[in-house]
Design a protein around this motif. Structure first.
Motif, PDB file in Angstrom:
ATOM      1  N   GLY A   1     -33.190-111.508  -3.789  1.00 11.32           N
ATOM      2  CA  GLY A   1     -33.657-112.485  -4.809  1.00 11.32           C
ATOM      3  C   GLY A   1     -33.797-112.015  -6.104  1.00 11.32           C
ATOM      4  O   GLY A   1     -34.233-111.052  -6.394  1.00 11.32           O
ATOM      5  N   SER A   2     -33.718-113.160  -6.716  1.00 13.07           N
ATOM      6  CA  SER A   2     -33.991-112.816  -8.448  1.00 13.07           C
ATOM      7  C   SER A   2     -35.238-112.570  -8.478  1.00 13.07           C
ATOM      8  O   SER A   2     -36.104-113.297  -7.960  1.00 13.07           O
ATOM      9  N   TRP A   3     -35.677-111.591  -9.589  1.00 11.92           N
ATOM     10  CA  TRP A   3     -36.891-111.372  -9.939  1.00 11.92           C
ATOM     11  C   TRP A   3     -37.719-112.717 -10.691  1.00 11.92           C
ATOM     12  O   TRP A   3     -38.785-113.072 -10.564  1.00 11.92           O
ATOM     13  N   TYR A   4     -36.550-113.364 -11.218  1.00  8.12           N
ATOM     14  CA  TYR A   4     -36.999-114.671 -12.107  1.00  8.12           C
ATOM     15  C   TYR A   4     -36.946-116.105 -11.001  1.00  8.12           C
ATOM     16  O   TYR A   4     -37.426-116.968 -11.586  1.00  8.12           O
ATOM     17  N   GLY A   5     -36.422-116.002  -9.944  1.00  9.13           N
ATOM     18  CA  GLY A   5     -36.429-116.878  -9.078  1.00  9.13           C
ATOM     19  C   GLY A   5     -35.146-117.628  -9.220  1.00  9.13           C
ATOM     20  O   GLY A   5     -34.543-117.694 -10.304  1.00  9.13           O
ATOM     21  N   GLY A   6     -34.956-118.764  -8.369  1.00  8.10           N
ATOM     22  CA  GLY A   6     -33.911-119.431  -8.190  1.00  8.10           C
ATOM     23  C   GLY A   6     -32.476-119.270  -8.172  1.00  8.10           C
ATOM     24  O   GLY A   6     -31.485-119.797  -8.343  1.00  8.10           O
ATOM     25  N   SER A   7     -32.026-117.856  -7.800  1.00  9.30           N
ATOM     26  CA  SER A   7     -31.201-117.295  -7.460  1.00  9.30           C
ATOM     27  C   SER A   7     -30.975-116.229  -6.351  1.00  9.30           C
ATOM     28  O   SER A   7     -32.021-115.443  -6.107  1.00  9.30           O
ATOM     29  N   VAL A   8     -29.827-115.987  -5.809  1.00 13.54           N
ATOM     30  CA  VAL A   8     -29.576-114.804  -4.990  1.00 13.54           C
ATOM     31  C   VAL A   8     -28.572-113.865  -5.398  1.00 13.54           C
ATOM     32  O   VAL A   8     -27.593-114.521  -5.727  1.00 13.54           O
ATOM     33  N   CYS A   9     -28.807-112.463  -5.291  1.00 12.15           N
ATOM     34  CA  CYS A   9     -27.703-111.793  -5.724  1.00 12.15           C
ATOM     35  C   CYS A   9     -26.846-111.121  -4.254  1.00 12.15           C
ATOM     36  O   CYS A   9     -27.989-110.811  -3.421  1.00 12.15           O
ATOM     37  N   CYS A  10     -25.848-111.157  -4.066  1.00 14.65           N
ATOM     38  CA  CYS A  10     -25.156-110.622  -2.884  1.00 14.65           C
ATOM     39  C   CYS A  10     -24.441-109.434  -3.347  1.00 14.65           C
ATOM     40  O   CYS A  10     -23.262-109.608  -4.158  1.00 14.65           O
ATOM     41  N   GLU A  11     -24.511-108.046  -2.850  1.00 15.55           N
ATOM     42  CA  GLU A  11     -23.773-106.976  -3.290  1.00 15.55           C
ATOM     43  C   GLU A  11     -23.024-106.558  -2.071  1.00 15.55           C
ATOM     44  O   GLU A  11     -23.461-106.604  -1.041  1.00 15.55           O
ATOM     45  N   THR A  12     -21.649-106.377  -2.226  1.00 16.70           N
ATOM     46  CA  THR A  12     -20.752-105.960  -1.150  1.00 16.70           C
ATOM     47  C   THR A  12     -20.071-104.596  -1.548  1.00 16.70           C
ATOM     48  O   THR A  12     -19.789-104.706  -2.800  1.00 16.70           O
ATOM     49  N   ALA A  13     -19.471-104.011  -0.580  1.00 14.11           N
ATOM     50  CA  ALA A  13     -18.649-102.866  -0.900  1.00 14.11           C
ATOM     51  C   ALA A  13     -17.784-102.422   0.492  1.00 14.11           C
ATOM     52  O   ALA A  13     -17.971-102.945   1.576  1.00 14.11           O
ATOM     53  N   ILE A  14     -16.770-101.834   0.372  1.00 11.96           N
ATOM     54  CA  ILE A  14     -16.090-101.353   1.301  1.00 11.96           C
ATOM     55  C   ILE A  14     -15.924 -99.909   1.208  1.00 11.96           C
ATOM     56  O   ILE A  14     -16.391 -99.394   0.110  1.00 11.96           O
ATOM     57  N   TYR A  15     -15.806 -99.126   2.430  1.00  9.46           N
ATOM     58  CA  TYR A  15     -15.533 -97.721   2.437  1.00  9.46           C
ATOM     59  C   TYR A  15     -14.269 -97.294   3.200  1.00  9.46           C
ATOM     60  O   TYR A  15     -14.152 -97.986   4.147  1.00  9.46           O
ATOM     61  N   PHE A  16     -13.822 -96.271   2.946  1.00  7.63           N
ATOM     62  CA  PHE A  16     -12.827 -95.784   3.910  1.00  7.63           C
ATOM     63  C   PHE A  16     -13.524 -94.592   4.625  1.00  7.63           C
ATOM     64  O   PHE A  16     -13.829 -93.729   4.223  1.00  7.63           O
ATOM     65  N   ASP A  17     -13.203 -94.943   6.002  1.00 12.81           N
ATOM     66  CA  ASP A  17     -13.892 -93.583   6.991  1.00 12.81           C
ATOM     67  C   ASP A  17     -13.170 -92.515   7.238  1.00 12.81           C
ATOM     68  O   ASP A  17     -13.338 -91.316   7.568  1.00 12.81           O
TER      69      ASP A  17
END
Length: 80
Positions: free
Chosen positions: A46-62
């Motif tokens: 969640g945002s520190w300021y409120g009202g929004s959400v951050c989604c972090e995505t990543a991929i990796y190769f095994d």
């Protein structure tokens, strides 16, 4: 909305749905086991300021060696 309320909403609505899609994890960090040598990571906050959400995505190769010596199951989730 405070952090506790946000956490409850994620646990009630988001976590069950993402697990239905084959993801593992808890809290705000999830991972999907590699298919065709590509693994997936997802973190939300969640945002520190409120009202929004951050989604972090990543991929990796095994097939690329992990030079830090960390395992996929838990250690990669600490990076997010």
């Amino acid at each position: 909305m405070n952090a506790s309320e946000f956490r409850k909403l994620v646990a009630k609505h988001f976590s069950p749905k993402i697990r239905e899609l084959g993801w593992k994890g808890s809290g705000f960090h999830f991972r999907k086991q590699p298919e065709n040598h590509i693994g997936n990571l997802c973190g939300i906050q969640g945002s520190w300021y409120g009202g929004s959400v951050c989604c972090e995505t990543a991929i990796y190769f095994d097939f690329i060696p992990d030079l830090a010596g960390l395992g996929f199951e838990k250690a990669h989730m600490q990076v997010l």
